[in-house]
Scaffold this motif. Structure first.
Motif, PDB file in Angstrom:
ATOM      1  N   MET A  69       0.827  -1.210   0.000  1.00 25.65           N
ATOM      2  CA  MET A  69       0.000   0.000   0.000  1.00 25.65           C
ATOM      3  C   MET A  69       0.865   1.265   0.000  1.00 25.65           C
ATOM      4  O   MET A  69       0.458   2.291  -0.537  1.00 25.65           O
ATOM      5  CB  MET A  69      -0.958  -0.012   1.188  1.00 25.65           C
ATOM      6  CG  MET A  69      -1.941  -1.167   1.128  1.00 25.65           C
ATOM      7  SD  MET A  69      -2.844  -1.272  -0.423  1.00 25.65           S
ATOM      8  CE  MET A  69      -4.259  -0.292  -0.036  1.00 25.65           C
ATOM      9  N   GLY A  70       2.049   1.181   0.590  1.00 25.20           N
ATOM     10  CA  GLY A  70       2.966   2.319   0.526  1.00 25.20           C
ATOM     11  C   GLY A  70       3.404   2.614  -0.902  1.00 25.20           C
ATOM     12  O   GLY A  70       3.475   3.773  -1.324  1.00 25.20           O
ATOM     13  N   MET A  71       3.675   1.550  -1.675  1.00 27.02           N
ATOM     14  CA  MET A  71       4.047   1.743  -3.081  1.00 27.02           C
ATOM     15  C   MET A  71       2.873   2.305  -3.881  1.00 27.02           C
ATOM     16  O   MET A  71       3.058   3.181  -4.724  1.00 27.02           O
ATOM     17  CB  MET A  71       4.531   0.421  -3.672  1.00 27.02           C
ATOM     18  CG  MET A  71       5.877  -0.010  -3.132  1.00 27.02           C
ATOM     19  SD  MET A  71       6.415  -1.658  -3.646  1.00 27.02           S
ATOM     20  CE  MET A  71       6.212  -1.623  -5.383  1.00 27.02           C
ATOM     21  N   ARG A  72       1.665   1.816  -3.598  1.00 31.68           N
ATOM     22  CA  ARG A  72       0.478   2.344  -4.290  1.00 31.68           C
ATOM     23  C   ARG A  72       0.276   3.823  -3.958  1.00 31.68           C
ATOM     24  O   ARG A  72      -0.085   4.612  -4.826  1.00 31.68           O
ATOM     25  CB  ARG A  72      -0.773   1.554  -3.907  1.00 31.68           C
ATOM     26  CG  ARG A  72      -0.822   0.187  -4.563  1.00 31.68           C
ATOM     27  CD  ARG A  72      -2.116  -0.522  -4.305  1.00 31.68           C
ATOM     28  NE  ARG A  72      -3.229   0.237  -4.860  1.00 31.68           N
ATOM     29  CZ  ARG A  72      -4.498   0.003  -4.577  1.00 31.68           C
ATOM     30  NH1 ARG A  72      -4.822  -0.952  -3.734  1.00 31.68           N
ATOM     31  NH2 ARG A  72      -5.449   0.725  -5.122  1.00 31.68           N
ATOM     32  N   PHE A  73       0.500   4.184  -2.691  1.00 35.67           N
ATOM     33  CA  PHE A  73       0.368   5.590  -2.300  1.00 35.67           C
ATOM     34  C   PHE A  73       1.408   6.452  -2.999  1.00 35.67           C
ATOM     35  O   PHE A  73       1.085   7.539  -3.497  1.00 35.67           O
ATOM     36  CB  PHE A  73       0.488   5.734  -0.782  1.00 35.67           C
ATOM     37  CG  PHE A  73       0.535   7.163  -0.329  1.00 35.67           C
ATOM     38  CD1 PHE A  73      -0.596   7.963  -0.409  1.00 35.67           C
ATOM     39  CD2 PHE A  73       1.699   7.713   0.162  1.00 35.67           C
ATOM     40  CE1 PHE A  73      -0.559   9.288  -0.005  1.00 35.67           C
ATOM     41  CE2 PHE A  73       1.746   9.027   0.572  1.00 35.67           C
ATOM     42  CZ  PHE A  73       0.616   9.825   0.488  1.00 35.67           C
ATOM     43  N   LEU A  74       2.641   5.992  -3.048  1.00 34.11           N
ATOM     44  CA  LEU A  74       3.696   6.776  -3.696  1.00 34.11           C
ATOM     45  C   LEU A  74       3.453   6.940  -5.194  1.00 34.11           C
ATOM     46  O   LEU A  74       3.855   7.944  -5.785  1.00 34.11           O
ATOM     47  CB  LEU A  74       5.062   6.145  -3.445  1.00 34.11           C
ATOM     48  CG  LEU A  74       5.565   6.233  -1.998  1.00 34.11           C
ATOM     49  CD1 LEU A  74       6.875   5.478  -1.844  1.00 34.11           C
ATOM     50  CD2 LEU A  74       5.712   7.681  -1.563  1.00 34.11           C
ATOM     51  N   ASN A  75       2.793   5.967  -5.815  1.00 33.98           N
ATOM     52  CA  ASN A  75       2.482   6.076  -7.243  1.00 33.98           C
ATOM     53  C   ASN A  75       1.300   6.993  -7.515  1.00 33.98           C
ATOM     54  O   ASN A  75       1.257   7.657  -8.554  1.00 33.98           O
ATOM     55  CB  ASN A  75       2.209   4.696  -7.846  1.00 33.98           C
ATOM     56  CG  ASN A  75       3.472   3.889  -7.994  1.00 33.98           C
ATOM     57  OD1 ASN A  75       4.553   4.438  -8.174  1.00 33.98           O
ATOM     58  ND2 ASN A  75       3.345   2.576  -7.903  1.00 33.98           N
ATOM     59  N   SER A  76       0.331   7.041  -6.597  1.00 29.90           N
ATOM     60  CA  SER A  76      -0.886   7.814  -6.865  1.00 29.90           C
ATOM     61  C   SER A  76      -0.984   9.110  -6.061  1.00 29.90           C
ATOM     62  O   SER A  76      -1.689  10.026  -6.461  1.00 29.90           O
ATOM     63  CB  SER A  76      -2.119   6.966  -6.524  1.00 29.90           C
ATOM     64  OG  SER A  76      -2.211   6.752  -5.125  1.00 29.90           O
ATOM     65  N   TRP A  77      -0.319   9.190  -4.927  1.00 35.09           N
ATOM     66  CA  TRP A  77      -0.412  10.300  -3.983  1.00 35.09           C
ATOM     67  C   TRP A  77      -1.847  10.538  -3.517  1.00 35.09           C
ATOM     68  O   TRP A  77      -2.216  11.653  -3.176  1.00 35.09           O
ATOM     69  CB  TRP A  77       0.208  11.585  -4.538  1.00 35.09           C
ATOM     70  CG  TRP A  77       1.707  11.498  -4.555  1.00 35.09           C
ATOM     71  CD1 TRP A  77       2.478  11.283  -5.647  1.00 35.09           C
ATOM     72  CD2 TRP A  77       2.593  11.559  -3.440  1.00 35.09           C
ATOM     73  NE1 TRP A  77       3.797  11.204  -5.281  1.00 35.09           N
ATOM     74  CE2 TRP A  77       3.898  11.380  -3.924  1.00 35.09           C
ATOM     75  CE3 TRP A  77       2.414  11.741  -2.078  1.00 35.09           C
ATOM     76  CZ2 TRP A  77       5.011  11.386  -3.103  1.00 35.09           C
ATOM     77  CZ3 TRP A  77       3.528  11.740  -1.260  1.00 35.09           C
ATOM     78  CH2 TRP A  77       4.807  11.573  -1.774  1.00 35.09           C
ATOM     79  N   LYS A  78      -2.656   9.469  -3.505  1.00 30.78           N
ATOM     80  CA  LYS A  78      -4.018   9.554  -2.979  1.00 30.78           C
ATOM     81  C   LYS A  78      -4.028   8.901  -1.606  1.00 30.78           C
ATOM     82  O   LYS A  78      -3.656   7.743  -1.454  1.00 30.78           O
ATOM     83  CB  LYS A  78      -5.010   8.851  -3.914  1.00 30.78           C
ATOM     84  CG  LYS A  78      -5.156   9.544  -5.242  1.00 30.78           C
ATOM     85  CD  LYS A  78      -6.169   8.824  -6.100  1.00 30.78           C
ATOM     86  CE  LYS A  78      -6.280   9.526  -7.444  1.00 30.78           C
ATOM     87  NZ  LYS A  78      -7.193   8.807  -8.340  1.00 30.78           N
ATOM     88  N   PHE A  79      -4.500   9.661  -0.619  1.00 30.47           N
ATOM     89  CA  PHE A  79      -4.491   9.140   0.745  1.00 30.47           C
ATOM     90  C   PHE A  79      -5.467   7.983   0.925  1.00 30.47           C
ATOM     91  O   PHE A  79      -5.198   7.034   1.655  1.00 30.47           O
ATOM     92  CB  PHE A  79      -4.794  10.245   1.757  1.00 30.47           C
ATOM     93  CG  PHE A  79      -4.681   9.780   3.178  1.00 30.47           C
ATOM     94  CD1 PHE A  79      -3.437   9.508   3.739  1.00 30.47           C
ATOM     95  CD2 PHE A  79      -5.806   9.579   3.943  1.00 30.47           C
ATOM     96  CE1 PHE A  79      -3.323   9.047   5.035  1.00 30.47           C
ATOM     97  CE2 PHE A  79      -5.703   9.122   5.253  1.00 30.47           C
ATOM     98  CZ  PHE A  79      -4.463   8.864   5.804  1.00 30.47           C
ATOM     99  N   MET A  80      -6.619   8.073   0.275  1.00 30.48           N
ATOM    100  CA  MET A  80      -7.622   7.008   0.396  1.00 30.48           C
ATOM    101  C   MET A  80      -7.574   6.119  -0.824  1.00 30.48           C
ATOM    102  O   MET A  80      -7.672   6.640  -1.934  1.00 30.48           O
ATOM    103  CB  MET A  80      -9.024   7.601   0.557  1.00 30.48           C
ATOM    104  CG  MET A  80      -9.265   8.232   1.898  1.00 30.48           C
ATOM    105  SD  MET A  80      -9.112   7.107   3.269  1.00 30.48           S
ATOM    106  CE  MET A  80     -10.596   6.151   3.090  1.00 30.48           C
ATOM    107  N   PRO A  81      -7.493   4.852  -0.701  1.00 36.45           N
ATOM    108  CA  PRO A  81      -7.306   4.055   0.510  1.00 36.45           C
ATOM    109  C   PRO A  81      -5.855   3.707   0.787  1.00 36.45           C
ATOM    110  O   PRO A  81      -5.512   3.287   1.890  1.00 36.45           O
ATOM    111  CB  PRO A  81      -8.093   2.790   0.200  1.00 36.45           C
ATOM    112  CG  PRO A  81      -7.889   2.597  -1.272  1.00 36.45           C
ATOM    113  CD  PRO A  81      -7.849   3.997  -1.842  1.00 36.45           C
ATOM    114  N   ALA A  82      -4.986   3.893  -0.221  1.00 39.25           N
ATOM    115  CA  ALA A  82      -3.608   3.400  -0.097  1.00 39.25           C
ATOM    116  C   ALA A  82      -2.843   4.080   1.034  1.00 39.25           C
ATOM    117  O   ALA A  82      -2.146   3.407   1.801  1.00 39.25           O
ATOM    118  CB  ALA A  82      -2.872   3.576  -1.425  1.00 39.25           C
ATOM    119  N   GLY A  83      -2.958   5.386   1.144  1.00 40.49           N
ATOM    120  CA  GLY A  83      -2.223   6.102   2.186  1.00 40.49           C
ATOM    121  C   GLY A  83      -2.678   5.720   3.584  1.00 40.49           C
ATOM    122  O   GLY A  83      -1.866   5.542   4.489  1.00 40.49           O
ATOM    123  N   LEU A  84      -3.996   5.582   3.744  1.00 40.97           N
ATOM    124  CA  LEU A  84      -4.535   5.197   5.048  1.00 40.97           C
ATOM    125  C   LEU A  84      -4.057   3.806   5.446  1.00 40.97           C
ATOM    126  O   LEU A  84      -3.625   3.587   6.585  1.00 40.97           O
ATOM    127  CB  LEU A  84      -6.061   5.240   5.030  1.00 40.97           C
ATOM    128  CG  LEU A  84      -6.746   4.768   6.309  1.00 40.97           C
ATOM    129  CD1 LEU A  84      -6.451   5.720   7.456  1.00 40.97           C
ATOM    130  CD2 LEU A  84      -8.242   4.638   6.096  1.00 40.97           C
TER     131      LEU A  84
END
Length: 107
Positions: A69-84
């Motif tokens: 999920m950290g990699m998904r957040f870094l690719n999208s910069w969307k907090f929901m849901p990956a960042g959370l």
């Protein structure tokens, strides 16, 4: 025997995230992954509740989710849901490691 309420809450959050992803976006992959990792997190919390030194399932589950999920957040910069999920997984890793430090494992 202390019940790992934080671990069970984490498992519920992971599972509910998969269910919400399914109903919001129709993502069967999100449902399957959420339920799989939610069940693994619940098993880890149960094992930790039975024996405070048995943290390996919880450690593997939260570590895997933190990375993915950290990699998904870094690719999208969307907090929901990956960042959370990355944030809660890192917090869960911290909780597990603090517990391991307080109760050293015997070799």
């Amino acid at each position: 025997m202390a019940i790992d309420w934080i671990g069970f809450s984490y498992a519920a959050l992971v599972s509910s995230g998969g269910i919400v992803g399914f109903f919001k976006a129709g993502s069967v992959a999100s449902l399957a992954a959420g339920l799989l990792f939610g069940v693994l997190a619940a098993i880890g919390a149960y094992l930790t509740s039975r024996n405070a030194k048995n943290v390996w399932v919880s450690l593997g589950t939260s570590g895997t989710l933190a990375v993915v999920m950290g990699m998904r957040f870094l690719n999208s910069w969307k907090f929901m849901p990956a960042g959370l999920m990355a944030l809660t997984s890192v917090l869960m890793l911290g909780k597990i490691m603090i517990g391991m430090h307080r109760r050293p494992h015997e070799s």
